[in-house]
Write a protein that holds these residues in place. Structure first.
Motif, PDB file in Angstrom:
ATOM      1  N   GLU A   1       0.814  -1.211   0.000  1.00 17.41           N
ATOM      2  CA  GLU A   1       0.000   0.000   0.000  1.00 17.41           C
ATOM      3  C   GLU A   1       0.849   1.264   0.000  1.00 17.41           C
ATOM      4  OE1 GLU A   1      -2.638  -0.220   3.275  1.00 17.41           O
ATOM      5  OE2 GLU A   1      -3.916  -1.769   2.385  1.00 17.41           O
ATOM      6  N   ASP A   2       2.103   1.157   0.399  1.00 16.42           N
ATOM      7  CA  ASP A   2       2.979   2.318   0.416  1.00 16.42           C
ATOM      8  C   ASP A   2       3.525   2.656  -0.965  1.00 16.42           C
ATOM      9  OD1 ASP A   2       2.620   2.536   3.132  1.00 16.42           O
ATOM     10  OD2 ASP A   2       4.401   1.365   3.624  1.00 16.42           O
ATOM     11  N   PHE A   3       3.265   1.788  -1.935  1.00 17.12           N
ATOM     12  CA  PHE A   3       3.778   2.003  -3.281  1.00 17.12           C
ATOM     13  C   PHE A   3       2.716   2.697  -4.125  1.00 17.12           C
ATOM     14  CE2 PHE A   3       6.715  -0.904  -1.631  1.00 17.12           C
ATOM     15  CZ  PHE A   3       7.831  -0.968  -2.454  1.00 17.12           C
ATOM     16  N   ASP A   4       3.166   3.577  -5.018  1.00 13.15           N
ATOM     17  CA  ASP A   4       2.243   4.245  -5.929  1.00 13.15           C
ATOM     18  C   ASP A   4       2.947   4.454  -7.257  1.00 13.15           C
ATOM     19  OD1 ASP A   4      -0.052   5.427  -6.837  1.00 13.15           O
ATOM     20  OD2 ASP A   4      -0.216   6.837  -5.178  1.00 13.15           O
ATOM     21  N   LEU A   5       2.191   4.973  -8.227  1.00 15.34           N
ATOM     22  CA  LEU A   5       2.715   5.106  -9.575  1.00 15.34           C
ATOM     23  C   LEU A   5       3.467   6.413  -9.762  1.00 15.34           C
ATOM     24  CD1 LEU A   5      -0.359   3.799 -11.546  1.00 15.34           C
ATOM     25  CD2 LEU A   5       1.846   2.678 -11.360  1.00 15.34           C
ATOM     26  N   CYS A   6       4.637   6.321 -10.363  1.00 14.11           N
ATOM     27  CA  CYS A   6       5.389   7.506 -10.760  1.00 14.11           C
ATOM     28  C   CYS A   6       4.646   8.178 -11.920  1.00 14.11           C
ATOM     29  CB  CYS A   6       6.804   7.107 -11.178  1.00 14.11           C
ATOM     30  SG  CYS A   6       7.745   8.443 -11.953  1.00 14.11           S
ATOM     31  N   ASP A   7       4.499   9.509 -11.875  1.00 12.39           N
ATOM     32  CA  ASP A   7       3.769  10.231 -12.906  1.00 12.39           C
ATOM     33  C   ASP A   7       4.534  10.329 -14.219  1.00 12.39           C
ATOM     34  OD1 ASP A   7       1.426  10.782 -11.512  1.00 12.39           O
ATOM     35  OD2 ASP A   7       2.288  12.553 -10.542  1.00 12.39           O
ATOM     36  N   HIS A   8       5.791   9.917 -14.234  1.00 13.60           N
ATOM     37  CA  HIS A   8       6.551   9.973 -15.485  1.00 13.60           C
ATOM     38  C   HIS A   8       6.688   8.602 -16.133  1.00 13.60           C
ATOM     39  CE1 HIS A   8       9.351  11.293 -18.509  1.00 13.60           C
ATOM     40  NE2 HIS A   8      10.224  10.399 -18.118  1.00 13.60           N
ATOM     41  N   CYS A   9       7.156   7.608 -15.379  1.00 14.19           N
ATOM     42  CA  CYS A   9       7.422   6.290 -15.977  1.00 14.19           C
ATOM     43  C   CYS A   9       6.279   5.307 -15.773  1.00 14.19           C
ATOM     44  CB  CYS A   9       8.719   5.700 -15.432  1.00 14.19           C
ATOM     45  SG  CYS A   9       8.639   5.264 -13.666  1.00 14.19           S
ATOM     46  N   ASP A  10       5.279   5.662 -14.943  1.00 13.81           N
ATOM     47  CA  ASP A  10       4.135   4.777 -14.676  1.00 13.81           C
ATOM     48  C   ASP A  10       4.555   3.453 -14.047  1.00 13.81           C
ATOM     49  OD1 ASP A  10       1.995   6.328 -15.240  1.00 13.81           O
ATOM     50  OD2 ASP A  10       1.737   5.657 -17.296  1.00 13.81           O
ATOM     51  N   LEU A  11       5.624   3.464 -13.261  1.00 13.53           N
ATOM     52  CA  LEU A  11       6.044   2.281 -12.527  1.00 13.53           C
ATOM     53  C   LEU A  11       5.789   2.506 -11.034  1.00 13.53           C
ATOM     54  CD1 LEU A  11       9.432   1.436 -14.290  1.00 13.53           C
ATOM     55  CD2 LEU A  11       7.196   0.443 -14.717  1.00 13.53           C
ATOM     56  N   TYR A  12       5.582   1.407 -10.311  1.00 14.40           N
ATOM     57  CA  TYR A  12       5.350   1.494  -8.868  1.00 14.40           C
ATOM     58  C   TYR A  12       6.658   1.752  -8.123  1.00 14.40           C
ATOM     59  CZ  TYR A  12       0.604  -0.284  -9.430  1.00 14.40           C
ATOM     60  OH  TYR A  12      -0.700  -0.431  -9.777  1.00 14.40           O
ATOM     61  N   ASP A  13       6.568   2.577  -7.096  1.00 12.24           N
ATOM     62  CA  ASP A  13       7.745   2.861  -6.284  1.00 12.24           C
ATOM     63  C   ASP A  13       7.282   3.326  -4.913  1.00 12.24           C
ATOM     64  OD1 ASP A  13      10.281   4.342  -5.296  1.00 12.24           O
ATOM     65  OD2 ASP A  13      10.925   3.361  -7.135  1.00 12.24           O
TER      66      ASP A  13
ATOM     67  N   ARG B   1       3.407  16.951  -9.428  1.00 14.52           N
ATOM     68  CA  ARG B   1       3.702  15.611  -9.915  1.00 14.52           C
ATOM     69  C   ARG B   1       4.441  14.809  -8.846  1.00 14.52           C
ATOM     70  NH1 ARG B   1       6.812  15.774 -15.393  1.00 14.52           N
ATOM     71  NH2 ARG B   1       5.955  13.689 -15.620  1.00 14.52           N
ATOM     72  N   GLU B   2       4.299  13.483  -8.924  1.00 12.57           N
ATOM     73  CA  GLU B   2       4.997  12.569  -8.028  1.00 12.57           C
ATOM     74  C   GLU B   2       5.960  11.736  -8.862  1.00 12.57           C
ATOM     75  OE1 GLU B   2       4.664  12.285  -4.679  1.00 12.57           O
ATOM     76  OE2 GLU B   2       3.268  13.978  -4.629  1.00 12.57           O
ATOM     77  N   LEU B   3       7.247  11.797  -8.532  1.00  9.78           N
ATOM     78  CA  LEU B   3       8.271  11.134  -9.342  1.00  9.78           C
ATOM     79  C   LEU B   3       9.089  10.177  -8.488  1.00  9.78           C
ATOM     80  CD1 LEU B   3       9.654  14.212 -11.338  1.00  9.78           C
ATOM     81  CD2 LEU B   3       7.904  12.588 -12.072  1.00  9.78           C
ATOM     82  N   CYS B   4       9.470   9.058  -9.115  1.00 10.19           N
ATOM     83  CA  CYS B   4      10.397   8.143  -8.457  1.00 10.19           C
ATOM     84  C   CYS B   4      11.805   8.726  -8.527  1.00 10.19           C
ATOM     85  CB  CYS B   4      10.349   6.766  -9.116  1.00 10.19           C
ATOM     86  SG  CYS B   4      10.958   6.723 -10.820  1.00 10.19           S
TER      87      CYS B   4
END
Length: 428
Positions: free
Chosen positions: A125-137, A147-150
């Protein structure tokens, strides 16, 4: 009352006699004091050592070994299936590096099983999608634009920490919350300064000019004063980290015809005569989103610009990583038009501003025709693609550069652009 001897049992752990034995197994019995045990949820037997699973069950060591459990990478809870794989990207099928299974994933799908990284549901649940690469982090960072970025994408896109907080910024020293624009010196505003726009001319197709200017050392204060006097409120000057010593000249929104007639073009000659230049810098044109008839018009315009990148770069007099024509952006034009794809800010067309599209392709210049041609291309390309039909595109080559050049020749208002194209020999 005396307890019968037959009811007294020796504890198999401490050796003390007990009348309330606890049977761990067929071979071992312990007293109450030593019976700090749990029933194994899997096999049903009592065990001294049990481990908690992601289903809040407790299992013994034997069940753990035989039940194909793994351990959450973060909290050590046991789980049968992992819940997260950094290799899975939205909308496509990817192969897990551990099990070789191909797993399609969409935004609202549950997190997939993986052999790369095992996580229990609580940790996932602590993981979410990066707004640039669309990967979970699980280490996303917020930018001043929301924006939220990894960490990988933040580094790739050139973001860094504000000096007063952990907000990510891509230029300047401070984020908006910690930048004090009241401290602007001699008419030079901070990077994030953005007054309420003042519209000039008849819209809705408005253009905003951003011209980066180098100034000779020791003369910044004088050039700032002279430029602001000449602009007389039509624009303002800002700091920009890409300029070693100088300023960025930013205009309020202007209709193209109004800009040709009313912008103080002699200002560019004055700056040139004072030793200023645009060398190594950029000229950006913001185009109001209201100028477009809808997403299909945006699609036709962006497609036209990206399909003709060699001619556009010739006209722009530069090919720059600050205005990149990447395959990834070209392939995602449809998603950009729908607002489901965030292209990097340094793309040829920056789609991140909320009310404009930023055409970033041009090299800065103090040559009047260069700047007028940039405004003309921004305006003309939007007007040209507005009414393009499928037949125009498929049967008449409507998306080609020669078709655009022929269209320009019948519209004298774009004379600065036509003249520039003829000089650059890319009009045919």
């Amino acid at each position: 009352m005396t307890t019968p001897v037959d009811d007294i049992v020796r504890c198999g752990d401490c050796g003390n006699a007990t009348t309330t034995p606890v049977h761990i197994s067929r071979w071992q019995t312990v007293c109450d004091d030593c019976a700090d045990l749990y029933h194994c949820t899997s096999c049903g037997l009592l065990s001294y050592t049990t481990s908690l699973t992601d289903e809040e069950a407790r299992i013994c060591e034997h069940s753990e070994r035989t039940g194909q459990y793994s351990t959450c990478d973060r909290c050590d809870i046991l789980l049968r299936d992992g819940h997260l794989c950094r290799a899975h990207t939205l909308g496509q099928a990817f192969t897990c590096n551990g099990c070789s299974d191909s797993v399609p994933l969409r935004r609202h799908d549950p997190l997939p099983a993986t052999c790369d990284r095992q996580l229990c549901p609580a940790c996932a649940e602590d993981f979410d999608l990066c707004d640039h690469c669309d990967l979970y982090d699980d280490e996303l960072r917020g930018t001043e634009t929301g924006r939220e970025l990894c960490p990988e994408c933040a580094t790739e896109l050139g973001y860094y920490d504000c000096e007063d907080c952990t907000t990510l910024i891509d230029s300047g020293t401070y984020c908006d919350d910690h930048r004090d624009d009241d401290d602007d010196v001699d008419g030079l505003h901070g990077y994030s300064y953005k007054p309420a726009p003042v519209f000039h001319g008849i819209g809705p197709r408005y253009l905003g000019l951003e011209l980066e200017v180098n100034v000779p050392y020791g003369h910044l204060s004088d050039r700032i004063s002279d430029t602001n006097d000449t602009l007389n409120g039509l624009g303002y000057l800002k700091e920009d980290s890409s300029i070693d010593y100088g300023f960025e000249l930013v205009t309020h929104p202007m209709a193209y015809r109004w800009a040709l007639a009313s912008f103080p073009w002699h200002l560019l000659d004055q700056l040139d005569l004072a030793g200023c230049s645009g060398d190594g810098n950029g000229l950006h044109v913001h185009i109001s989103r209201a100028a477009f008839a809808g997403p299909c018009h945006v699609f036709r315009w962006m497609k036209f610009v990206y399909r003709n990148s060699p001619a556009v770069q010739t006209l722009a007099r530069r090919s720059s990583g600050y205005a990149a024509f990447r395959d990834s952006e070209r392939h995602n034009i449809k998603r950009s038009c729908k607002g489901t794809y965030w292209a990097p800010r340094d793309s040829a067309i920056n789609t991140q501003p909320g009310h404009t599209f930023e055409l970033r392709v041009f090299a800065s210049s103090l040559n009047v025709r260069h700047v007028q041609a940039a405004l003309a291309f921004a305006d003309a390309s939007v007007a040209y693609t507005r009414d393009l039909t499928v037949t125009d595109i498929t049967a008449r080559g409507g998306w080609t550069w020669p078709a655009f050049a022929r269209w320009l020749r019948t519209r004298p208002q774009y004379a600065p652009l036509t003249a520039e194209l003829e000089d650059l020999a890319c009009a045919c």
